[in-house]
Write an enzyme that holds these catalytic residues in place. Sequence first.
Site, PDB file in Angstrom:
ATOM      1  N   ILE A 142       0.872  -1.169   0.000  1.00  0.00           N
ATOM      2  CA  ILE A 142       0.000   0.000   0.000  1.00  0.00           C
ATOM      3  C   ILE A 142       0.914   1.224   0.000  1.00  0.00           C
ATOM      4  CG2 ILE A 142      -1.721   1.315   1.313  1.00  0.00           C
ATOM      5  CD1 ILE A 142      -2.757  -1.249   2.468  1.00  0.00           C
ATOM      6  N   ASP A 143       0.558   2.245  -0.770  1.00  0.00           N
ATOM      7  CA  ASP A 143       1.364   3.461  -0.823  1.00  0.00           C
ATOM      8  C   ASP A 143       1.591   4.037   0.575  1.00  0.00           C
ATOM      9  OD1 ASP A 143       1.261   3.220  -3.549  1.00  0.00           O
ATOM     10  OD2 ASP A 143      -0.283   4.749  -3.823  1.00  0.00           O
ATOM     11  N   LYS A 144       2.705   4.728   0.739  1.00  0.00           N
ATOM     12  CA  LYS A 144       3.056   5.338   2.024  1.00  0.00           C
ATOM     13  C   LYS A 144       1.914   6.185   2.586  1.00  0.00           C
ATOM     14  CE  LYS A 144       6.238   8.667   4.136  1.00  0.00           C
ATOM     15  NZ  LYS A 144       7.401   9.563   3.937  1.00  0.00           N
ATOM     16  N   THR A 200      -1.267   6.126   1.797  1.00  0.00           N
ATOM     17  CA  THR A 200      -2.560   5.450   1.792  1.00  0.00           C
ATOM     18  C   THR A 200      -2.637   4.601   3.049  1.00  0.00           C
ATOM     19  OG1 THR A 200      -2.671   5.380  -0.623  1.00  0.00           O
ATOM     20  CG2 THR A 200      -4.022   3.797   0.560  1.00  0.00           C
ATOM     21  N   ARG A 236      -5.167   5.784  -7.756  1.00  0.00           N
ATOM     22  CA  ARG A 236      -4.841   7.208  -7.888  1.00  0.00           C
ATOM     23  C   ARG A 236      -4.736   7.610  -9.363  1.00  0.00           C
ATOM     24  NH1 ARG A 236       0.412   7.540  -4.363  1.00  0.00           N
ATOM     25  NH2 ARG A 236       0.248   9.782  -4.813  1.00  0.00           N
TER      26      ARG A 236
END
Length: 302
Positions: free
Chosen positions: A134-136, A138, A236
């Site tokens: 998971i993105d930083k 998010t 995104r």
Amino acid sequence: MDKLHFIAESVCPRADVFLCEKLDKTRSAVKKLIDGGCVIINGKSAKPSQEINGGDVIEVTLPPATEYSVKPEDIPIEIIYEDKDIAVVNKPQGMTVHMGNGNTDGTLVNALLYRLDSLSGINGVIRPGIVHRIDKDTSGLLVVAKNDRAHLSLSQQIAEKTCKRTYLALLEGNLKENSGRVTTYIGRSAQDRTKMAVVAPDKGKLAVTDFTVLERYQGYTLCRFDLQTGRTHQIRVHAKHLGHPVVGDTVYGVKKQKFNLNGQLLHAFRLSLSHPETGEQMTFEAPVPDYFSGVLTKLKKQ
């Protein structure tokens, strides 16, 4: 050594592209496996550029993992489920999942090494236990493998799209449609290699996202996103492609923020998977963080 077996369902122009998709590994990592004789196609050693045809049998031998080189750190994390095979974590916004790009500590992996009694070693010293990311900036749920057998099972579920991941996001503006599917190809942006973008089919990987509008506000839309593939920054990029980027996303969206945010309002709130050992179908949910719900409360009052 652990082995994975795949039967190709359709034609793919290159073996390395096929394996990047199935193994969720970079092209360079896949090339290492192929060059090391770890990939066999129809009984013969594979070549990166060879064509994959429907019905081809692909066998991948994963080399044994080396010892962890990431140090354990006493960082508070929310583990919402744990047994001997898996753990499900609710990752906070602002935490990087694993080392890379200058992040050497303070990552989820550092915290997991401290909190859990074991982690799978398939992804090596940098990403022990990490099956998906998971993105930083998010927040939300991800599953962690505590042994290699669990890791292989979860990786296969993700590759076969039986592991379901659902996100909530607040979007800029109002979507015209109440629901739909976004199907594009995603790859590195030609203008900025640090970003992902919708690209031509020969420049990226197939990316499919389903969306459903949950609530409309004045100038904003709360949406549910169901991932059918798992590309880098997929939601995104697809939100931007729809013309309605995620609120708080200064990379793909609006630079000037109306709300005092430290990242995008994107949260992985539901995760469904089959338990690697028992086969039990399991579903986990985590509510949106306070800063996310706070913005929704403000919008409801308008």
